[in-house]
Design a protein around this motif. Structure first.
Motif, PDB file in Angstrom:
ATOM      1  N   GLU A 142       0.825  -1.219   0.000  1.00  0.00           N
ATOM      2  CA  GLU A 142       0.000   0.000   0.000  1.00  0.00           C
ATOM      3  C   GLU A 142       0.859   1.269   0.000  1.00  0.00           C
ATOM      4  OE1 GLU A 142      -2.970  -0.147   3.166  1.00  0.00           O
ATOM      5  OE2 GLU A 142      -3.134  -2.284   2.782  1.00  0.00           O
ATOM      6  N   LEU A 143       2.160   1.085   0.242  1.00  0.00           N
ATOM      7  CA  LEU A 143       3.033   2.266   0.400  1.00  0.00           C
ATOM      8  C   LEU A 143       3.262   3.018  -0.921  1.00  0.00           C
ATOM      9  CD1 LEU A 143       4.314   3.482   2.953  1.00  0.00           C
ATOM     10  CD2 LEU A 143       6.486   2.532   2.204  1.00  0.00           C
ATOM     11  N   TRP A 144       3.339   2.261  -2.023  1.00  0.00           N
ATOM     12  CA  TRP A 144       3.603   2.888  -3.334  1.00  0.00           C
ATOM     13  C   TRP A 144       2.491   3.871  -3.718  1.00  0.00           C
ATOM     14  CZ3 TRP A 144       6.474   4.613  -7.083  1.00  0.00           C
ATOM     15  CH2 TRP A 144       6.050   4.642  -8.401  1.00  0.00           C
ATOM     16  N   PRO A 145       1.193   3.430  -3.733  1.00  0.00           N
ATOM     17  CA  PRO A 145       0.160   4.442  -4.058  1.00  0.00           C
ATOM     18  C   PRO A 145       0.121   5.581  -3.049  1.00  0.00           C
ATOM     19  CG  PRO A 145      -0.850   2.323  -3.427  1.00  0.00           C
ATOM     20  CD  PRO A 145       0.611   2.080  -3.591  1.00  0.00           C
ATOM     21  N   GLN A 146       0.495   5.301  -1.805  1.00  0.00           N
ATOM     22  CA  GLN A 146       0.503   6.373  -0.800  1.00  0.00           C
ATOM     23  C   GLN A 146       1.630   7.371  -1.087  1.00  0.00           C
ATOM     24  OE1 GLN A 146       0.389   4.751   3.167  1.00  0.00           O
ATOM     25  NE2 GLN A 146      -1.602   3.803   2.848  1.00  0.00           N
ATOM     26  N   PHE A 147       2.789   6.834  -1.521  1.00  0.00           N
ATOM     27  CA  PHE A 147       3.904   7.716  -1.874  1.00  0.00           C
ATOM     28  C   PHE A 147       3.501   8.619  -3.054  1.00  0.00           C
ATOM     29  CE2 PHE A 147       7.709   8.260  -4.659  1.00  0.00           C
ATOM     30  CZ  PHE A 147       8.356   9.219  -3.879  1.00  0.00           C
ATOM     31  N   LEU A 148       2.801   8.021  -4.040  1.00  0.00           N
ATOM     32  CA  LEU A 148       2.352   8.824  -5.189  1.00  0.00           C
ATOM     33  C   LEU A 148       1.402   9.933  -4.724  1.00  0.00           C
ATOM     34  CD1 LEU A 148       1.751   6.062  -7.918  1.00  0.00           C
ATOM     35  CD2 LEU A 148       3.737   7.558  -7.630  1.00  0.00           C
ATOM     36  N   ALA A 149       0.557   9.599  -3.728  1.00  0.00           N
ATOM     37  CA  ALA A 149      -0.381  10.608  -3.198  1.00  0.00           C
ATOM     38  C   ALA A 149       0.395  11.733  -2.502  1.00  0.00           C
ATOM     39  CB  ALA A 149      -1.362   9.957  -2.231  1.00  0.00           C
ATOM     40  N   VAL A 150       1.468  11.379  -1.782  1.00  0.00           N
ATOM     41  CA  VAL A 150       2.289  12.386  -1.099  1.00  0.00           C
ATOM     42  C   VAL A 150       2.894  13.317  -2.146  1.00  0.00           C
ATOM     43  CG1 VAL A 150       4.430  12.742   0.232  1.00  0.00           C
ATOM     44  CG2 VAL A 150       2.837  10.937   0.911  1.00  0.00           C
ATOM     45  N   PHE A 165      11.031   6.190  -4.996  1.00  0.00           N
ATOM     46  CA  PHE A 165      10.381   5.269  -4.051  1.00  0.00           C
ATOM     47  C   PHE A 165      11.409   4.286  -3.473  1.00  0.00           C
ATOM     48  CE2 PHE A 165       7.817   1.377  -3.177  1.00  0.00           C
ATOM     49  CZ  PHE A 165       7.080   1.908  -2.129  1.00  0.00           C
ATOM     50  N   ILE A 166      12.332   3.839  -4.319  1.00  0.00           N
ATOM     51  CA  ILE A 166      13.381   2.935  -3.809  1.00  0.00           C
ATOM     52  C   ILE A 166      14.261   3.681  -2.799  1.00  0.00           C
ATOM     53  CG2 ILE A 166      15.496   1.685  -4.496  1.00  0.00           C
ATOM     54  CD1 ILE A 166      13.914   0.606  -6.869  1.00  0.00           C
ATOM     55  N   ALA A 167      14.533   4.970  -3.082  1.00  0.00           N
ATOM     56  CA  ALA A 167      15.313   5.783  -2.118  1.00  0.00           C
ATOM     57  C   ALA A 167      14.560   5.878  -0.795  1.00  0.00           C
ATOM     58  CB  ALA A 167      15.559   7.176  -2.699  1.00  0.00           C
ATOM     59  N   LEU A 168      13.236   6.033  -0.881  1.00  0.00           N
ATOM     60  CA  LEU A 168      12.416   6.119   0.339  1.00  0.00           C
ATOM     61  C   LEU A 168      12.511   4.816   1.137  1.00  0.00           C
ATOM     62  CD1 LEU A 168      10.018   7.973   1.628  1.00  0.00           C
ATOM     63  CD2 LEU A 168       8.558   6.195   0.688  1.00  0.00           C
ATOM     64  N   LYS A 169      12.476   3.684   0.412  1.00  0.00           N
ATOM     65  CA  LYS A 169      12.591   2.375   1.088  1.00  0.00           C
ATOM     66  C   LYS A 169      13.974   2.234   1.722  1.00  0.00           C
ATOM     67  CE  LYS A 169      10.059  -0.801   0.648  1.00  0.00           C
ATOM     68  NZ  LYS A 169       8.981  -1.266   1.527  1.00  0.00           N
ATOM     69  N   MET A 170      14.998   2.772   1.036  1.00  0.00           N
ATOM     70  CA  MET A 170      16.357   2.718   1.610  1.00  0.00           C
ATOM     71  C   MET A 170      16.399   3.546   2.901  1.00  0.00           C
ATOM     72  SD  MET A 170      18.773   3.322  -1.659  1.00  0.00           S
ATOM     73  CE  MET A 170      19.553   2.007  -2.529  1.00  0.00           C
ATOM     74  N   PHE A 171      15.737   4.716   2.874  1.00  0.00           N
ATOM     75  CA  PHE A 171      15.704   5.581   4.055  1.00  0.00           C
ATOM     76  C   PHE A 171      14.996   4.856   5.209  1.00  0.00           C
ATOM     77  CE2 PHE A 171      13.301   9.019   6.343  1.00  0.00           C
ATOM     78  CZ  PHE A 171      14.380   9.558   7.007  1.00  0.00           C
ATOM     79  N   MET A 180      10.625  18.870  -3.774  1.00  0.00           N
ATOM     80  CA  MET A 180      11.150  17.690  -3.094  1.00  0.00           C
ATOM     81  C   MET A 180      12.666  17.848  -2.901  1.00  0.00           C
ATOM     82  SD  MET A 180      11.211  13.765  -4.382  1.00  0.00           S
ATOM     83  CE  MET A 180       9.509  13.334  -4.322  1.00  0.00           C
ATOM     84  N   GLU A 181      13.095  17.862  -1.635  1.00  0.00           N
ATOM     85  CA  GLU A 181      14.548  17.873  -1.363  1.00  0.00           C
ATOM     86  C   GLU A 181      15.035  16.427  -1.390  1.00  0.00           C
ATOM     87  OE1 GLU A 181      16.232  20.620  -0.894  1.00  0.00           O
ATOM     88  OE2 GLU A 181      14.779  22.132  -0.241  1.00  0.00           O
ATOM     89  N   PHE A 182      14.266  15.584  -0.741  1.00  0.00           N
ATOM     90  CA  PHE A 182      14.458  14.126  -0.707  1.00  0.00           C
ATOM     91  C   PHE A 182      13.063  13.529  -0.839  1.00  0.00           C
ATOM     92  CE2 PHE A 182      17.434  16.101   2.256  1.00  0.00           C
ATOM     93  CZ  PHE A 182      18.625  15.787   1.626  1.00  0.00           C
ATOM     94  N   PRO A 183      12.932  12.257  -1.167  1.00  0.00           N
ATOM     95  CA  PRO A 183      11.579  11.709  -1.284  1.00  0.00           C
ATOM     96  C   PRO A 183      10.799  11.756   0.038  1.00  0.00           C
ATOM     97  CG  PRO A 183      13.158  10.334  -2.441  1.00  0.00           C
ATOM     98  CD  PRO A 183      13.964  11.343  -1.663  1.00  0.00           C
ATOM     99  N   TRP A 184      11.434  12.210   1.123  1.00  0.00           N
ATOM    100  CA  TRP A 184      10.720  12.308   2.407  1.00  0.00           C
ATOM    101  C   TRP A 184      10.769  13.728   2.986  1.00  0.00           C
ATOM    102  CZ3 TRP A 184      15.032   9.465   1.250  1.00  0.00           C
ATOM    103  CH2 TRP A 184      16.234   9.910   1.778  1.00  0.00           C
ATOM    104  N   THR A 185      11.409  14.670   2.330  1.00  0.00           N
ATOM    105  CA  THR A 185      11.451  16.046   2.849  1.00  0.00           C
ATOM    106  C   THR A 185      11.180  17.052   1.732  1.00  0.00           C
ATOM    107  OG1 THR A 185      13.075  15.469   4.519  1.00  0.00           O
ATOM    108  CG2 THR A 185      12.892  17.778   4.033  1.00  0.00           C
ATOM    109  N   PHE A 186      10.272  17.989   2.020  1.00  0.00           N
ATOM    110  CA  PHE A 186       9.860  18.966   1.013  1.00  0.00           C
ATOM    111  C   PHE A 186      10.010  20.377   1.591  1.00  0.00           C
ATOM    112  CE2 PHE A 186       7.763  14.963   0.447  1.00  0.00           C
ATOM    113  CZ  PHE A 186       7.674  14.766  -0.925  1.00  0.00           C
ATOM    114  N   SER A 187      10.433  21.349   0.741  1.00  0.00           N
ATOM    115  CA  SER A 187      10.554  22.744   1.186  1.00  0.00           C
ATOM    116  C   SER A 187       9.596  23.596   0.361  1.00  0.00           C
ATOM    117  CB  SER A 187      11.961  23.267   0.930  1.00  0.00           C
ATOM    118  OG  SER A 187      12.899  22.498   1.636  1.00  0.00           O
TER     119      SER A 187
END
Ligand SMILES: C[S@@+](CC[C@H](N)C(=O)[O-])C[C@H]1O[C@@H](n2cnc3c(N)ncnc32)[C@H](O)[C@@H]1O
Ligand code: SF4
Length: 439
Positions: A254-262, A403-409, A272-279
Motif C-alpha cells: 500500500e506504500l507505493w500508491p501512498q507515496f504517489l499521493a504524497v 520510491f526505492i530511495a524512500l525504502k532505503m531511508f 522535493m529535497e528528498f523523497p521524504w522532505t519537502f521545502s
C-alpha cells in the motif's frame, strides 16, 4: 498493460530490497565488534570542525506506539540532573578542542524543560561560533511553553504532528496529551510566528490511511505554510517496539500508491529535497534547511550515536549510568565500532539516491571509485528495477527510483532501531547505577 508490468517489476524490486537491506543491516550494523571507550582521545580531534554536534534529550510526555527512538517518560528531577550532566559533557568535548559547524538537538522532546534547553544553547553559543541550532519538539510545547524565549537561540524547529486525523492520533497514543488535529494546527501556527524555520513531521503507512486521507492530511499541513514538511513512512523496525508499531502499519504494497499521493499533494507548493522532505517553493528562500549531507556527526547525551572518520560511536543508553559516567569524569561515548568501507559506501549510495543524482565524477572524487566499481550489484539492480535514467556521466532517479530511495531511508531508520536495540543490551559501564531511573 505497460503500467501493470512496471508496477509488478517495482513490487518485485522493493520486496527483494527489503530482504537485502535486512541482511545488510544485520551484518554491517552489528555491535559485536564494538570496543569500550572511557576517555576522549585527544589525538583523534580533527583539524577542521566536525559538521554537526548532535545532542540527545531522551524524555517525552507520552510514549507513542510507533516510536522506537531512545526516550523514557518525563520525570523532572531526573531530567534536570540529565541536563546538568549533558552540559558538563559538552564543556569537556569543547575543552578537548572539538569544533562544530552546527548543532542538532533531537529526542525525545527537546523542549520538555524549556529553561534547561535555553541554558544549554546559551552555554554552547557562549563557547562556540556554531552557525545554526535545530531542535525537535512535540506540538504541546507551543501551547504550554514560552516559545518567544527561544528567539535568537533556535533557528529551526521540527514539530512532530504525524497526522491531523484524530483516529490516527488516538491509535498512536498522541491524542490525550497533544489534543485534536484542529488544536495541534493552532500550535503549529504559533510556532511559525516565532521560529525562523519550521518543519512539520507527518507520517504515512498506517493501516487506516488511504491515498485520499493522506492527501487530505497534507492539504491541511500545507494550509499552515510551514517552511518544510517531512513525510516519514511508518517504519516497524526490529526492536522490542516493533510489535506495537506493526499493529498500526498497513500492508507493504500500500506504500507505493501512498507515496504517489504524497508527491502529488506536495507538487504545487513544495519542492522535493528528498523523497521524504519537502521545502516550500514560494516566499523568501528557506533558511536553515534540513539537509542530509552525510557529513560527520559527534553525538552527546544518553542514546546518542556519532560517526566521524571511519568510526561509529555509541553512548550509554541507561540514563543514570550516563549521568554517573559524566560525574566520574568519563566520556559520554562508551563504545566505538570501526565502520567497514562497504557500509560507508552503502550509506553514500542511499544519500545519492535521496538527492536523486548518482554522479560518477563526484563519487570518484569523494571515494576513488566509479559508480560501477563501487556498486556493481546495486547498479544492476537499480537499472533492472527501472529506477534510473542515464544522462551523460550521471544517473537520475525517476519516481520509481525515488520510491526505492524512500525504502532505503526506511531501511536506514530500521538500522538505527537495530543499533539502539543492541546498545540497550550492553552491560552498564558504571557500577552502582540505580536502575530505578530506567524507562
Ligand atoms: C524522534 S521524533 C521527535 C519529535 C517529537 N517528539 C514529537 O513526536 O512530536 C521525530 C520524528 O520521528 C518520526 N518517527 C518516530 N517513530 C517513527 C517510526 N517508527 N517510523 C517513521 N517515523 C517515525 C516522527 O515523525 C517524529 O515526529
Ligand atoms: S514520537 Fe516524539 S513524542 Fe512520541 S515517543 Fe517518539 S520522540 Fe516521544
Amino acid at each position: 498493460m505497460k503500467n501493470s508490468f512496471s508496477s509488478l517489476r517495482l513490487n518485485l524490486a522493493t520486496t527483494s530490497l527489503d530482504w537485502v537491506m535486512e541482511h545488510t543491516i544485520k551484518h554491517s550494523l552489528s555491535l559485536k565488534n564494538a570496543v569500550t571507550l572511557d576517555e576522549l582521545q585527544p589525538h583523534n580531534v580533527p583539524q577542521s570542525p566536525i559538521e554537526t554536534l548532535y545532542i540527545h534529550i531522551p524524555f517525552c510526555h507520552t510514549l507513542c506506539r510507533f516510536c522506537s527512538f531512545h526516550k523514557v517518560k518525563f520525570n523532572e528531577h531526573i531530567a534536570r540532573e540529565y541536563f546538568q550532566a549533558l552540559r558538563q559533557e559538552i564543556r569537556a568535548v569543547l575543552t578537548q578542542g572539538y569544533r562544530f559547524n552546527r548543532v542538532y538537538i533531537g529526542g525525545g522532546t527537546t523542549t520538555i524543560l524549556e529553561d534547561e534547553l535555553i541554558n544549554t544553547i546559551e552555554m554552547i553559543k557562549s563557547l562556540t561560533s556554531v552557525r545554526e541550532v535545530s531542535c525537535e519538539s512535540d506540538p504541546i510545547y507551543f501551547k504550554e511553553g514560552n516559545p518567544h524565549l527561544l528567539k535568537g537561540l533556535v533557528d529551526r524547529m521540527s514539530i512532530g504532528i504525524q497526522s491531523f486525523d484524530d483516529k490516527i492520533l488516538k491509535a498512536s497514543g498522541r491524542f490525550e496529551k497533544f489534543g485534536s488535529g484542529l488544536q495541534q494546527a493552532e500550535y503549529v501556527s504559533r510556532a511559525i510566528e516565532v521560529i525562523p524555520t519550521v518543519n512539520v513531521d507527518m507520517m504515512y503507512g498506517f493501516n487506516i490511511q488511504t491515498p485520499e486521507t493522506i492527501a487530505n492530511d497534507l492539504a491541511q499541513t500545507i494550509r499552515l505554510h510551514p517552511d518544510q514538511i517531512t513525510t516519514y513512512p511508518l517504519t516497524i523496525g526490529i526492536g522490542k517496539n516493533s510489535k506495537k508499531a506493526a499493529c498500526l502499519a498497513g500492508q507493504a504494497n500500500e506504500l507505493w500508491p501512498q507515496f504517489l499521493a504524497v508527491k502529488k499533494a506536495m507538487s504545487e507548493h513544495y519542492v522535493m529535497e528528498f523523497p521524504w522532505t519537502f521545502s516550500r517553493n514560494y516566499g523568501k528562500p528557506v533558511k536553515n534547511k534540513y539537509v542530509l549531507d552525510g557529513e560527520d556527526c559527534f553525538g552527546v547525551g544518553s542514546g546518542a550515536f556519532g560517526r566521524f572518520g571511519e568510526q561509529f560511536r555509541i553512548s550509554s543508553f541507561d540514563i543514570p549510568d550516563y549521568i554517573n559516567r559524566i560525574n566520574a569524569g568519563h566520556t559520554g561515548t562508551c563504545y566505538t565500532k570501526p565502520l567497514e568501507k562497504k557500509a560507508l559506501l552503502q550509506h553514500h549510495l542511499m544519500m545519492m539516491m535521496g538527492h536523486g543524482v548518482l554522479d560518477n565524477k563526484l563519487l570518484k572524487n569523494h571515494t576513488g571509485y566509479s559508480l560501477w566499481q563501487a556498486f556493481p550489484i546495486e547498479m544492476t539492480y537499480l537499472l533492472s528495477a527501472g529506477a534510473l535514467i542515464k544522462q551523460g556521466d550521471q544517473y537520475h532517479t525517476n519516481t520509481q527510483g525515488q520510491f526505492i530511495a524512500l525504502k532505503m531511508f526506511s531501511g536506514f531508520l530500521a538500522g538505527m532501531d537495530y543499533l539502539r536495540e543492541q546498545a540497550r543490551e550492553f552491560p552498564l559501564s558504571m557500577q552502582n547505577s540505580p536502575s530505578s531511573y530506567r524507562g
